[in-house]
Design an enzyme around this catalytic site. Structure first.
Site, PDB file in Angstrom:
ATOM      1  N   GLN A   1     -97.758 -60.255 -43.391  1.00 19.09           N
ATOM      2  CA  GLN A   1     -96.563 -59.360 -45.320  1.00 19.09           C
ATOM      3  C   GLN A   1     -95.229 -59.258 -45.562  1.00 19.09           C
ATOM      4  OE1 GLN A   1     -99.458 -56.258 -46.510  1.00 19.09           O
ATOM      5  NE2 GLN A   1     -98.918 -57.440 -47.895  1.00 19.09           N
TER       6      GLN A   1
ATOM      7  N   HIS B   1    -103.783 -48.267 -47.376  1.00 22.94           N
ATOM      8  CA  HIS B   1    -103.865 -48.325 -48.714  1.00 22.94           C
ATOM      9  C   HIS B   1    -104.816 -47.205 -48.951  1.00 22.94           C
ATOM     10  CE1 HIS B   1     -99.537 -47.955 -49.312  1.00 22.94           C
ATOM     11  NE2 HIS B   1     -99.467 -49.647 -49.289  1.00 22.94           N
TER      12      HIS B   1
ATOM     13  N   ASP C   1     -93.136 -53.774 -52.827  1.00 18.92           N
ATOM     14  CA  ASP C   1     -92.840 -52.984 -52.399  1.00 18.92           C
ATOM     15  C   ASP C   1     -91.424 -53.435 -51.248  1.00 18.92           C
ATOM     16  OD1 ASP C   1     -94.614 -50.349 -51.063  1.00 18.92           O
ATOM     17  OD2 ASP C   1     -95.533 -51.546 -49.504  1.00 18.92           O
TER      18      ASP C   1
ATOM     19  N   GLU D   1     -92.424 -57.674 -47.003  1.00 17.68           N
ATOM     20  CA  GLU D   1     -92.126 -56.777 -48.008  1.00 17.68           C
ATOM     21  C   GLU D   1     -90.967 -55.734 -48.108  1.00 17.68           C
ATOM     22  OE1 GLU D   1     -95.596 -54.596 -47.700  1.00 17.68           O
ATOM     23  OE2 GLU D   1     -96.401 -54.573 -45.501  1.00 17.68           O
TER      24      GLU D   1
END
Length: 251
Positions: free
Chosen positions: A147, A45, A175, A149
């Site tokens: 992850q 990000h 998320d 998510e």
């Protein structure tokens, strides 16, 4: 050099860290010198280039602070150059199936167990380490962190946890909430029930558990092994606000 993150794992202690989004290497060096156990260098990000990630990892060297790099996607060609920077761990986002978890692990390991291409440089300390000693070490390093998510990953969690080579599970609650159409509603009862269930399954399988958001006491109760509870920009904003608040008392 063993990092505090790695020592804490061996000693079964919780590691605390910060998320690095700014490009200036001073923020990672400062975090390491201030006692953080790890830095989560966010190449997903944040506007990092591979050069800024490289500099952050160099800045951490000698501080005892581990460098975990989150890549942009579960793509072997994208992951490969970050592996060659010799991070302590690689965080791979949005892994939703066992097949995707297998792909992530394979991307991080050399043949015959994986598909990682060989282009060593920093990983062998520019020739100071024997190549074959390094290859042996690379069977478990860097740590592969996937992850969870998305609600699809929750549905497939039992199969994901059976994949060999996954070193740690990192939960992405924001998320995950978005995939449930309740984006960032962190107090939602259903979301927290799912988070409790995921954590219980991860711990039952003996996997390391990490996250990067939320209330630390609650995550500690869930059995978290590592927690990135603040970002560089968040720490700066909090410090500036506190400075303003304290000075205004005397205005």
């Amino acid at each position: 050099m063993e990092t505090r993150f790695e020592k804490n794992i061996a000693d079964k202690k919780i590691s605390l860290g910060t998320i690095i989004t700014l490009s200036d290497l001073c923020v990672s060096e400062l975090a390491g010198d201030c006692g953080m156990d790890f830095c989560w260098i966010d190449a997903e990000h944040a506007p990092h280039t591979i050069e800024t990630v490289h500099r952050h990892l160099i800045a951490l060297r000698g501080t005892g602070c581990a460098g975990l790099v989150r890549v942009r996607a579960n793509d072997p060609m994208l992951i490969k150059p970050y592996l060659d920077l010799a991070p302590t761990g690689v965080i791979i986002p949005m892994v939703n199936t066992a097949e995707e978890a297998e792909k992530a692990v394979a991307a991080c390991r050399y043949p015959t167990t994986g598909i990682r291409g060989c282009g060593v440089r920093r990983a062998v300390r520019y020739g100071a380490e024997d190549f074959f000693d390094y290859v042996k070490r690379s069977e478990t390093e860097p740590m592969v962190i996937i992850q969870i998510e998305h609600i699809d990953a929750v549905r497939n969690l039992d199969e994901i946890l059976e994949v060999p080579g996954v070193g740690s599970i990192c939960i992405g609650p924001c998320d995950l909430s978005g995939s449930m159409n309740i984006l960032n509603q962190m107090q939602d009862e259903k979301l927290n029930g799912i988070l409790d269930e995921v954590c219980a399954k991860v711990k039952a399988k003996g996997k390391l558990l990490g996250t990067a958001a939320g209330d630390f006491p609650r995550w500690k109760a869930r059995g978290v092994d590592w927690f990135a509870g603040i970002s560089d920009w968040g720490a700066m904003a909090a410090g500036l606000k506190n400075f303003r608040k304290e000075c205004e008392k005397s205005l």
